[in-house]
Design a protein around this motif. Sequence first.
Motif, PDB file in Angstrom:
ATOM      1  N   HIS A  73     -91.020  -5.076  -2.600  1.00 27.74           N
ATOM      2  CA  HIS A  73     -91.210  -3.673  -2.264  1.00 27.74           C
ATOM      3  C   HIS A  73     -91.284  -3.506  -0.750  1.00 27.74           C
ATOM      4  N   PHE A  74     -90.501  -2.576  -0.223  1.00 26.18           N
ATOM      5  CA  PHE A  74     -90.600  -2.252   1.200  1.00 26.18           C
ATOM      6  C   PHE A  74     -90.186  -0.809   1.395  1.00 26.18           C
ATOM      7  N   GLN A 126     -92.846   4.580   4.829  1.00 29.77           N
ATOM      8  CA  GLN A 126     -94.181   4.172   5.247  1.00 29.77           C
ATOM      9  C   GLN A 126     -94.167   3.556   6.655  1.00 29.77           C
ATOM     10  N   HIS A 127     -93.238   2.628   6.899  1.00 26.49           N
ATOM     11  CA  HIS A 127     -93.275   1.879   8.155  1.00 26.49           C
ATOM     12  C   HIS A 127     -92.626   2.620   9.325  1.00 26.49           C
ATOM     13  N   LEU A 183     -95.895   5.306   9.950  1.00 26.72           N
ATOM     14  CA  LEU A 183     -96.427   4.458  11.023  1.00 26.72           C
ATOM     15  C   LEU A 183     -95.596   4.545  12.305  1.00 26.72           C
ATOM     16  N   THR A 223     -92.307 -11.637  11.018  1.00 24.32           N
ATOM     17  CA  THR A 223     -92.475 -10.314  11.633  1.00 24.32           C
ATOM     18  C   THR A 223     -93.398  -9.453  10.764  1.00 24.32           C
ATOM     19  N   CYS A 224     -93.208  -9.519   9.477  1.00 22.38           N
ATOM     20  CA  CYS A 224     -94.066  -8.753   8.557  1.00 22.38           C
ATOM     21  C   CYS A 224     -95.501  -9.285   8.631  1.00 22.38           C
ATOM     22  N   CYS A 234     -98.535  -8.290  10.974  1.00 18.09           N
ATOM     23  CA  CYS A 234     -99.495  -7.276  10.539  1.00 18.09           C
ATOM     24  C   CYS A 234    -100.156  -7.683   9.223  1.00 18.09           C
ATOM     25  N   HIS A 235     -99.349  -8.171   8.301  1.00 15.33           N
ATOM     26  CA  HIS A 235     -99.866  -8.322   6.940  1.00 15.33           C
ATOM     27  C   HIS A 235    -100.690  -9.582   6.693  1.00 15.33           C
ATOM     28  N   LYS A 277    -103.764  -5.012   4.173  1.00 17.80           N
ATOM     29  CA  LYS A 277    -103.440  -4.888   2.740  1.00 17.80           C
ATOM     30  C   LYS A 277    -103.317  -6.231   2.016  1.00 17.80           C
ATOM     31  N   SER A 310    -103.046  -6.377  -1.788  1.00 24.67           N
ATOM     32  CA  SER A 310    -101.896  -5.854  -2.529  1.00 24.67           C
ATOM     33  C   SER A 310    -101.074  -6.994  -3.130  1.00 24.67           C
ATOM     34  N   ILE A 368     -98.043  -7.734  -1.024  1.00 19.79           N
ATOM     35  CA  ILE A 368     -98.334  -8.489   0.206  1.00 19.79           C
ATOM     36  C   ILE A 368     -98.644  -9.948  -0.133  1.00 19.79           C
TER      37      ILE A 368
END
Length: 165
Positions: A33-34, A38-39, A43, A67-68, A71-72, A76, A79, A82
């Motif tokens: 899921h992306f 949202q991003h 954001l 890269t993801c 932040c992740h 989250k 999730s 995630i």
Amino acid sequence: MKRWFISSLLLLTAIFAAIGVAQTLRGPIQPLHFSHKQHAGTLSLDCKMCHVNPDPGELMTYPATATCMNCHSAIKTDSPHIQELAKAAAEDRSIQWVRVYEIPGFVYFSHRTHVATGATCQGCHGQVQTRERVFVDGDITMSGCMNCHVENSASIDCNFCHDQL
Ligand code: HEC
Ligand code: HEC
Ligand code: HEC
Ligand code: HEC
Ligand code: HEC
């Protein structure tokens, strides 16, 4: 009874066909899921944060799992999506994103030269930052290329985009 059965079968087939068409029109289902909405929307992340343009500049590329995880690793983490992402990162696996926009190999196209002329991502790919899922929205057919070349006095010689013709 028999006629009733056949017509409901036809109806079901039509419904499934419609769902199939809607799905290709609305873009492929991605392995993870992306959401651009949202991003890049909520954001307001810069497209170039995830889509770098390495030399020689033809491709925009997909973001590395790392890269993801910038932040992740903290955001989250509860999730399931995630957790799936973190698992891929821990195993040093990249996500096999399904391609949406594609032109045949016999056409030459460079992102770098086009972005340098002031062409925007949205001009060729639509309002990506408002989309939960990316689908083909911009016109990357030969006539789409040609129209813009004519408007901008760029060449429309066959050999400009095709080597062998
Ligand atoms: C600059 C930081 C940043 C980067 C980089 C980033 N994200 Fe996010 N992401 C967020 C934030 C913030 C949220 C919203 C969290 C919330 O709802 O509280 C989010 C939400 C998500 C969600 C929804 C989680 C859920 O279940 O609600 C997924 C999935 C996700 N991101 C995947 C990714 C993927 C895949 C990448 C890399 C391609 C990525 N993110 C890159 C900051 C980032
Ligand atoms: C946080 C990371 C992130 C940001 C920011 C981001 N993208 Fe993406 N983009 C992705 C990922 C991951 C994919 C592959 C999955 C998908 O298609 O949703 C992707 C796919 C795409 C695709 C489809 C590529 C193909 O397969 O043909 C386009 C077009 C695109 N992005 C444009 C944009 C634009 C324009 C922006 C800025 C408005 C942007 N992206 C911002 C992560 C990002
Ligand atoms: C002039 C039109 C045009 C512009 C402007 C443009 N793209 Fe593309 N994009 C394309 C075409 C055509 C493809 C398919 C290329 C292929 O199949 O080789 C593509 C493919 C992609 C892909 C798939 C991966 C890749 O590199 O092939 C991503 C991601 C992408 N574009 C993101 C962006 C982003 C982000 C911007 C803005 C910085 C942007 N594009 C600007 C036409 C454009
Ligand atoms: C938004 C308008 C626009 C679109 C859409 C567009 N082009 Fe272009 N393209 C230009 C302009 C303007 C130039 C001239 C750049 C220069 O003179 O430096 C150019 C130059 C080029 C060049 C020569 C420069 C280089 O990269 O080597 C090629 C090849 C090319 N385009 C192919 C394509 C293809 C293939 C498509 C469709 C997939 C396409 N273009 C779509 C505006 C566009
Ligand atoms: C500005 C770039 C550009 C120029 C100039 C250009 N083409 Fe194309 N051509 C494309 C793209 C992109 C495709 C693939 C997408 C498509 O089929 O619409 C393509 C596809 C084709 C195909 C394959 C069609 C198919 O159905 O698979 C042929 C044949 C072709 N071009 C011939 C030509 C000829 C002849 C000229 C000169 C009159 C020309 N092209 C000029 C970009 C260009």
